[in-house]
Design an enzyme around this catalytic site. Structure first.
Site, mmCIF file in Angstrom:
data_model
loop_
_atom_site.group_PDB
_atom_site.id
_atom_site.type_symbol
_atom_site.label_atom_id
_atom_site.label_comp_id
_atom_site.label_asym_id
_atom_site.label_seq_id
_atom_site.Cartn_x
_atom_site.Cartn_y
_atom_site.Cartn_z
ATOM 1 N N LYS A 222 4.713 0.098 8.015
ATOM 2 C CA LYS A 222 5.787 1.191 7.735
ATOM 3 C C LYS A 222 4.877 2.355 7.444
ATOM 4 O O LYS A 222 3.680 2.484 7.021
ATOM 5 C CB LYS A 222 6.761 1.131 6.664
ATOM 6 N N ARG A 256 10.639 -9.040 7.042
ATOM 7 C CA ARG A 256 10.474 -8.599 8.840
ATOM 8 C C ARG A 256 9.172 -8.195 8.821
ATOM 9 O O ARG A 256 8.498 -7.340 8.276
ATOM 10 C CB ARG A 256 11.358 -7.693 8.691
#
Length: 287
Positions: A222, A256
């Protein structure tokens, strides 16, 4: 904190890896590497071999980009779900969508979980989960609409805002008939947040796990990792795994991830340190 997805039951001490398989030509990490259906199926096979418990299939890039309507989203995801279910009858299949009409058809084809990263933008998603028995991810998007980016995101207390939002969505889902043991909550790092918000959420993740709802974290490569280390997308693995280990220690249950094998090994190590898993082998100092 037991939860059930498809035919799988996850009990205390279990960490589940959710492998990302994007049927998109413009995903931020793999740049469309699994857009072709045969490439997506090869990615699923590799992820299962590397220890994935859940396969998360998405047909629309999370960020801004070309328009993808529901029909196109289904064209991308539905055949893949059908083939994954045929080849891997025991794996949990997740559909990454914010659209109820998409979720309904994909669940009918074999998906077990609706991964809603946009905080109930379509309130019908919870209704679909209730009517079909599917699981549901309740997330925090900071008030954003799907496929938009944050601008000057501000919260009096980002963690309090996350906890209040996701638990409210979870309780609403239960009131509509969604299985309580099929609900996960997700702080949705980066969605509607700046890097300091995402770091604070990770630091205080225990406040989410203390709610009693199983927590999913989507940390993989991210932007908050990139800004923390000042590195591009392709150099965020170490930061991702550090955040993964911290989140697991603080009680997150589902992770995830793009890099399944590395994530599985980190989680197995954390589980062994916590005493929830025995070492794979034990020879040292025993002879």
């Amino acid at each position: 904190m037991m939860f059930r997805l498809g035919g799988r039951e996850f009990t205390d001490g279990d960490y589940a890896v959710m492998a990302i398989v994007n049927r998109t030509p413009d995903s931020f990490f793999d740049k469309g590497a699994t857009f072709a259906e045969d490439a997506a199926l090869r990615a699923v096979e590799a992820a299962v071999a590397e220890g994935a418990d859940i396969i998360d299939i998405g047909g629309v890039k999370a960020g801004p980009g070309s328009t993808v309507d529901a029909a196109e989203e289904l064209r991308r995801t539905l055949p893949t779900v059908v083939k994954v279910r045929e080849r891997f009858p025991d794996v949990v299949i997740s559909i990454d969508t914010w659209r109820a009409e998409v979720a309904r058809e994909v669940i009918a084809a074999g998906a077990d979980l609706i991964n809603d990263t946009w905080a109930g933008a379509d309130p019908g998603l919870a209704v679909v989960a209730a009517q079909t028995g599917a699981g549901l991810v309740c997330s925090h998007a900071g008030g954003l609409t799907p496929r938009t980016r944050p601008h000057r995101a501000a919260f009096a207390d980002p963690v309090e805002d996350v906890v209040r939002t996701v638990t409210g969505l979870a309780e609403r889902a239960v009131s509509l008939g969604v299985r309580r043991d099929g609900i996960l909550i997700d702080p949705a790092h980066d969605f509607g947040k700046n890097t300091r918000h995402s770091l604070a959420i990770t630091n205080r993740l225990g406040e989410m796990t203390a709610t009693g709802w199983p927590v999913l974290v989507a940390l993989s490569n991210k932007d908050f990792i990139g800004e923390t280390l000042d590195v591009p997308v392709g150099e965020r693995l170490e930061g991702t795994l550090a955040a993964t280990a911290v989140s697991a220690w603080l009680g997150a249950r589902v992770f995830r991830a793009h890099q399944v094998r590395a994530t599985r090994r980190v989680l197995d190590t954390v589980a062994a340190i916590r005493g929830d898993r025995q070492p794979a082998v034990a020879r040292r100092g025993l002879a």
